[in-house]
Design a protein around this motif. Structure first.
Motif, PDB file in Angstrom:
ATOM      1  N   GLY A  68      -1.571   7.448  -6.854  1.00 31.63           N
ATOM      2  CA  GLY A  68      -2.330   8.520  -6.270  1.00 31.63           C
ATOM      3  C   GLY A  68      -2.290   8.956  -5.031  1.00 31.63           C
ATOM      4  N   ALA A  69      -1.764   7.693  -4.081  1.00 26.46           N
ATOM      5  CA  ALA A  69      -1.613   7.756  -2.576  1.00 26.46           C
ATOM      6  C   ALA A  69      -0.184   8.217  -2.580  1.00 26.46           C
ATOM      7  CB  ALA A  69      -1.645   6.462  -2.219  1.00 26.46           C
ATOM      8  N   ALA A  70       0.433   8.894  -3.588  1.00 26.74           N
ATOM      9  CA  ALA A  70       1.963   9.497  -3.205  1.00 26.74           C
ATOM     10  C   ALA A  70       2.702   8.170  -2.479  1.00 26.74           C
ATOM     11  CB  ALA A  70       1.777  10.628  -2.630  1.00 26.74           C
ATOM     12  N   ALA A  71       2.991   7.226  -3.052  1.00 26.93           N
ATOM     13  CA  ALA A  71       3.430   5.986  -2.356  1.00 26.93           C
ATOM     14  C   ALA A  71       4.886   6.108  -2.646  1.00 26.93           C
ATOM     15  CB  ALA A  71       2.599   4.846  -2.620  1.00 26.93           C
ATOM     16  N   VAL A  72       5.710   7.086  -2.747  1.00 27.24           N
ATOM     17  CA  VAL A  72       6.980   7.256  -3.325  1.00 27.24           C
ATOM     18  C   VAL A  72       7.582   8.213  -2.362  1.00 27.24           C
ATOM     19  CG1 VAL A  72       8.559   7.839  -5.145  1.00 27.24           C
ATOM     20  CG2 VAL A  72       6.336   6.778  -5.737  1.00 27.24           C
ATOM     21  N   PRO A  73       9.016   7.854  -2.042  1.00 28.20           N
ATOM     22  CA  PRO A  73       9.676   6.763  -2.090  1.00 28.20           C
ATOM     23  C   PRO A  73       9.089   5.592  -1.110  1.00 28.20           C
ATOM     24  CG  PRO A  73      11.062   8.170  -0.616  1.00 28.20           C
ATOM     25  CD  PRO A  73       9.680   8.891  -1.063  1.00 28.20           C
ATOM     26  N   LEU A  74       9.250   4.525  -1.217  1.00 26.21           N
ATOM     27  CA  LEU A  74       9.189   3.194  -0.288  1.00 26.21           C
ATOM     28  C   LEU A  74      10.283   2.283  -0.754  1.00 26.21           C
ATOM     29  CD1 LEU A  74       5.495   2.632  -1.088  1.00 26.21           C
ATOM     30  CD2 LEU A  74       6.225   3.486   1.163  1.00 26.21           C
ATOM     31  N   ALA A  75      10.528   1.739   0.578  1.00 22.07           N
ATOM     32  CA  ALA A  75      11.498   0.587   0.542  1.00 22.07           C
ATOM     33  C   ALA A  75      11.274  -0.491  -0.457  1.00 22.07           C
ATOM     34  CB  ALA A  75      11.906   0.081   1.879  1.00 22.07           C
ATOM     35  N   CYS A  76       9.929  -0.729  -0.306  1.00 22.54           N
ATOM     36  CA  CYS A  76       9.616  -1.945  -1.265  1.00 22.54           C
ATOM     37  C   CYS A  76       8.035  -2.266  -0.826  1.00 22.54           C
ATOM     38  CB  CYS A  76      10.157  -3.273  -0.656  1.00 22.54           C
ATOM     39  SG  CYS A  76       9.704  -4.863  -1.398  1.00 22.54           S
ATOM     40  N   VAL A  77       7.202  -2.374  -2.026  1.00 23.23           N
ATOM     41  CA  VAL A  77       5.751  -2.930  -1.820  1.00 23.23           C
ATOM     42  C   VAL A  77       5.661  -4.403  -2.005  1.00 23.23           C
ATOM     43  CG1 VAL A  77       3.495  -2.417  -2.844  1.00 23.23           C
ATOM     44  CG2 VAL A  77       5.366  -0.604  -2.765  1.00 23.23           C
ATOM     45  N   VAL A  78       4.824  -5.123  -1.150  1.00 15.42           N
ATOM     46  CA  VAL A  78       4.729  -6.377  -1.058  1.00 15.42           C
ATOM     47  C   VAL A  78       3.118  -6.622  -1.247  1.00 15.42           C
ATOM     48  CG1 VAL A  78       4.637  -8.527   0.675  1.00 15.42           C
ATOM     49  CG2 VAL A  78       6.552  -6.885   0.747  1.00 15.42           C
ATOM     50  N   PHE A  79       2.850  -7.285  -2.125  1.00 15.84           N
ATOM     51  CA  PHE A  79       1.535  -7.363  -2.565  1.00 15.84           C
ATOM     52  C   PHE A  79       0.961  -8.893  -2.024  1.00 15.84           C
ATOM     53  CE2 PHE A  79       2.837  -4.840  -6.113  1.00 15.84           C
ATOM     54  CZ  PHE A  79       2.022  -3.555  -6.050  1.00 15.84           C
ATOM     55  N   THR A  80      -0.501  -8.658  -1.760  1.00 16.80           N
ATOM     56  CA  THR A  80      -1.148  -9.795  -1.080  1.00 16.80           C
ATOM     57  C   THR A  80      -2.319 -10.312  -1.950  1.00 16.80           C
ATOM     58  OG1 THR A  80      -2.202  -8.424   0.572  1.00 16.80           O
ATOM     59  CG2 THR A  80      -0.382  -9.595   1.403  1.00 16.80           C
ATOM     60  N   PRO A  81      -2.546 -11.341  -1.950  1.00 20.54           N
ATOM     61  CA  PRO A  81      -3.533 -11.654  -3.264  1.00 20.54           C
ATOM     62  C   PRO A  81      -5.172 -10.887  -2.770  1.00 20.54           C
ATOM     63  CG  PRO A  81      -2.896 -13.588  -2.186  1.00 20.54           C
ATOM     64  CD  PRO A  81      -2.359 -12.673  -1.484  1.00 20.54           C
ATOM     65  N   ALA A  82      -5.742 -10.674  -3.940  1.00 23.16           N
ATOM     66  CA  ALA A  82      -7.042 -10.011  -3.715  1.00 23.16           C
ATOM     67  C   ALA A  82      -7.985 -10.790  -4.514  1.00 23.16           C
ATOM     68  CB  ALA A  82      -7.134  -8.707  -4.222  1.00 23.16           C
ATOM     69  N   GLY A  83      -9.117 -11.262  -3.954  1.00 15.41           N
ATOM     70  CA  GLY A  83     -10.270 -11.633  -4.689  1.00 15.41           C
ATOM     71  C   GLY A  83     -10.042 -13.174  -5.118  1.00 15.41           C
ATOM     72  N   ARG A  84      -9.080 -13.461  -6.114  1.00 11.09           N
ATOM     73  CA  ARG A  84      -8.554 -14.502  -6.618  1.00 11.09           C
ATOM     74  C   ARG A  84      -7.114 -15.070  -6.369  1.00 11.09           C
ATOM     75  NH1 ARG A  84     -11.219 -16.590 -11.267  1.00 11.09           N
ATOM     76  NH2 ARG A  84      -9.652 -17.953 -11.119  1.00 11.09           N
ATOM     77  N   PRO A  85      -6.829 -15.471  -5.154  1.00 10.14           N
ATOM     78  CA  PRO A  85      -5.358 -16.062  -4.787  1.00 10.14           C
ATOM     79  C   PRO A  85      -4.817 -16.731  -5.798  1.00 10.14           C
ATOM     80  CG  PRO A  85      -6.881 -17.076  -3.224  1.00 10.14           C
ATOM     81  CD  PRO A  85      -7.972 -16.031  -4.167  1.00 10.14           C
ATOM     82  N   ASP A  86      -5.477 -17.317  -6.479  1.00 10.09           N
ATOM     83  CA  ASP A  86      -4.880 -18.278  -7.477  1.00 10.09           C
ATOM     84  C   ASP A  86      -4.283 -17.660  -8.747  1.00 10.09           C
ATOM     85  OD1 ASP A  86      -7.725 -17.998  -7.985  1.00 10.09           O
ATOM     86  OD2 ASP A  86      -7.562 -19.401  -9.751  1.00 10.09           O
ATOM     87  N   ARG A  87      -4.930 -16.199  -8.740  1.00 12.57           N
ATOM     88  CA  ARG A  87      -4.174 -15.526  -9.874  1.00 12.57           C
ATOM     89  C   ARG A  87      -3.118 -14.582  -9.426  1.00 12.57           C
ATOM     90  NH1 ARG A  87      -4.730 -15.882 -14.841  1.00 12.57           N
ATOM     91  NH2 ARG A  87      -5.446 -13.830 -15.296  1.00 12.57           N
ATOM     92  N   LEU A  88      -2.497 -14.636  -8.125  1.00 17.48           N
ATOM     93  CA  LEU A  88      -1.315 -13.873  -7.817  1.00 17.48           C
ATOM     94  C   LEU A  88      -0.408 -13.748  -8.823  1.00 17.48           C
ATOM     95  CD1 LEU A  88      -0.488 -11.917  -5.807  1.00 17.48           C
ATOM     96  CD2 LEU A  88       0.820 -13.997  -4.482  1.00 17.48           C
ATOM     97  N   THR A  89      -0.141 -14.776  -9.309  1.00 15.91           N
ATOM     98  CA  THR A  89       1.137 -15.001 -10.011  1.00 15.91           C
ATOM     99  C   THR A  89       0.849 -14.126 -11.335  1.00 15.91           C
ATOM    100  OG1 THR A  89       1.773 -17.034  -9.370  1.00 15.91           O
ATOM    101  CG2 THR A  89       2.761 -16.510 -11.301  1.00 15.91           C
ATOM    102  N   ALA A  90       0.065 -14.156 -12.034  1.00 14.68           N
ATOM    103  CA  ALA A  90      -0.425 -13.554 -13.097  1.00 14.68           C
ATOM    104  C   ALA A  90      -0.472 -12.052 -12.920  1.00 14.68           C
ATOM    105  CB  ALA A  90      -1.693 -13.870 -13.631  1.00 14.68           C
ATOM    106  N   HIS A  91      -0.900 -11.872 -11.704  1.00 15.90           N
ATOM    107  CA  HIS A  91      -1.177 -10.116 -11.576  1.00 15.90           C
ATOM    108  C   HIS A  91       0.224  -9.580 -11.190  1.00 15.90           C
ATOM    109  CE1 HIS A  91      -5.485 -11.129  -9.846  1.00 15.90           C
ATOM    110  NE2 HIS A  91      -5.404 -11.000 -11.032  1.00 15.90           N
ATOM    111  N   LEU A  92       1.221 -10.248 -10.381  1.00 16.85           N
ATOM    112  CA  LEU A  92       2.468  -9.949 -10.277  1.00 16.85           C
ATOM    113  C   LEU A  92       3.226  -9.684 -11.610  1.00 16.85           C
ATOM    114  CD1 LEU A  92       3.399 -11.977  -7.184  1.00 16.85           C
ATOM    115  CD2 LEU A  92       3.204  -9.824  -7.087  1.00 16.85           C
ATOM    116  N   ALA A  93       3.173 -10.543 -12.344  1.00 12.06           N
ATOM    117  CA  ALA A  93       3.661 -10.615 -13.732  1.00 12.06           C
ATOM    118  C   ALA A  93       3.444  -9.230 -14.290  1.00 12.06           C
ATOM    119  CB  ALA A  93       3.603 -11.742 -14.364  1.00 12.06           C
ATOM    120  N   ALA A  94       2.161  -9.145 -14.444  1.00 12.65           N
ATOM    121  CA  ALA A  94       1.502  -7.820 -15.086  1.00 12.65           C
ATOM    122  C   ALA A  94       1.906  -6.688 -14.399  1.00 12.65           C
ATOM    123  CB  ALA A  94      -0.135  -7.972 -15.200  1.00 12.65           C
ATOM    124  N   THR A  95       1.986  -6.659 -13.142  1.00 16.77           N
ATOM    125  CA  THR A  95       2.528  -5.500 -12.448  1.00 16.77           C
ATOM    126  C   THR A  95       4.065  -5.166 -12.677  1.00 16.77           C
ATOM    127  OG1 THR A  95       1.033  -5.931 -10.454  1.00 16.77           O
ATOM    128  CG2 THR A  95       2.757  -4.480 -10.036  1.00 16.77           C
TER     129      THR A  95
END
Length: 335
Positions: free
Chosen positions: A246-273
């Motif tokens: 929706g933000a027209a974030a294309v193209p980008l070299a890379c997207v680096v995600f940081t934890p939100a809310g539950r940092p212990d769930r970052l791995t699960a969120h990255l896998a789902a993404t």
């Protein structure tokens, strides 16, 4: 100027942990380690980790982390504060010896209130000093809480856009990190709306400046609701990718995600993404949520250094392994 080489290099990084535009910079599949917090923030982290605090605690902790054997194989880059970058201690020596891509914190709030039209000029010399000291990328963090302040955000976005142009002109990869902090009552749709508007405002300003977004590393929090709401990893992954589209974030070299809310769930969120096969390489950035556990294990004791380093490598390796497994399975199913 278009830069397909930069974009393709990020694509290669997704497959082979190599990332080279225009000099050494973060390899997204191995993630980034953010150790660029000011000493005052590290003091809060030490208190949370029950570490005795003295005048040298912050410097000692950075040395424990940055001289970890094998750190160069566990991370794609390390973010440090300007003092560490320009110092001559063990941390900087280890980073240079191991050829770990070094990023430096910029735009940490000290620019607030600067005249937007004149701020980029004084940044040029600062960026040049960072490059001379060995930095290959730099992070500017844009933080929005709740509904945010649109006027201030637009002014910040213009400054970040000018900074990005100067970085690229000096051979420094700009890492524009957008942090959206939800209120406890905010649901997924509300956070997603703010997230989309914030990322869109920043990228629009970058494009107006004439910078090709394919040369920008975008950092952002995952779209997660406030504490009073629950969302699955799949919900968060879909909301995050939907927000970026929706933000027209294309193209980008890379997207680096940081934890939100539950940092212990970052791995699960990255896998789902990853399973949703996003249009750009994705990586992750770990900071306080990881360092507090390392600090707690260390406890300020020399005899606990090895255990602290093992804790660090384990926490960095888990999301990397899961991300690789997800990409491998996607490739296998694609035939």
């Amino acid at each position: 100027m278009s830069s397909p080489r930069v974009f393709n290099t990020f694509r290669e990084a997704q497959m082979g942990d190599v990332f080279t535009p225009p000099g050494p910079a973060p390899a997204p599949t191995r993630g980034l380690l953010a150790l660029d917090q000011p000493d005052s923030n590290l003091a809060e982290l030490f208190r949370a980790g029950s570490v005795p605090i003295s005048t040298s605690t912050a410097a000692t902790f950075r040395d424990v982390v940055l001289t970890t054997p094998g750190l160069d194989r566990a991370v794609g880059g390390v973010l440090v504060d300007p003092v560490t970058l320009h110092g001559s201690g063990a941390s900087r020596t280890a980073l240079r010896r191991n050829r770990i891509p070094i990023g430096v914190r910029m735009g940490d709030g000290t620019r607030r209130g600067h005249d937007i039209a004149g701020s980029v000029d004084d940044l040029d010399d600062e960026i040049a000093r960072h490059v001379a000291a060995g930095a290959s990328f730099a992070r500017w963090q844009v933080v929005v809480s709740g509904a945010g302040a649109p006027t201030e955000l637009r002014a910040t976005a213009r400054l970040v856009a000018g900074w990005s142009a100067v970085c690229l002109g000096r051979g420094l990869v700009p890492f524009v990190d957008v942090v959206v902090r939800p209120g406890s009552r905010d649901d997924l749709a509300t956070v997603g709306s703010v997230h989309t508007a914030t990322v869109s405002t920043v990228l629009d300003a970058v494009r107006v400046t004439g910078v090709d977004t394919a040369r920008i590393v975008l950092g952002c929090t995952l779209v997660a609701p406030g504490d009073r709401h629950v969302a699955t990893a799949d919900d968060i992954a879909r909301a995050t990718l939907g927000s970026l589209r929706g933000a027209a974030a294309v193209p980008l070299a890379c997207v680096v995600f940081t934890p939100a809310g539950r940092p212990d769930r970052l791995t699960a969120h990255l896998a789902a993404t990853t399973w949703l096969n996003p249009p750009w390489p994705i990586g992750f950035c770990l900071g306080r949520s990881t360092l507090v556990h390392v600090a707690r294990t260390w406890a300020g004791r020399p005899d606990r250094v090895a255990a602290a380093r093992s804790e660090l490598l384990g926490r960095l390796g888990t999301p990397t392994a899961v991300g690789r497994a997800a990409r491998t399975e996607i490739t296998r199913r694609a035939g």
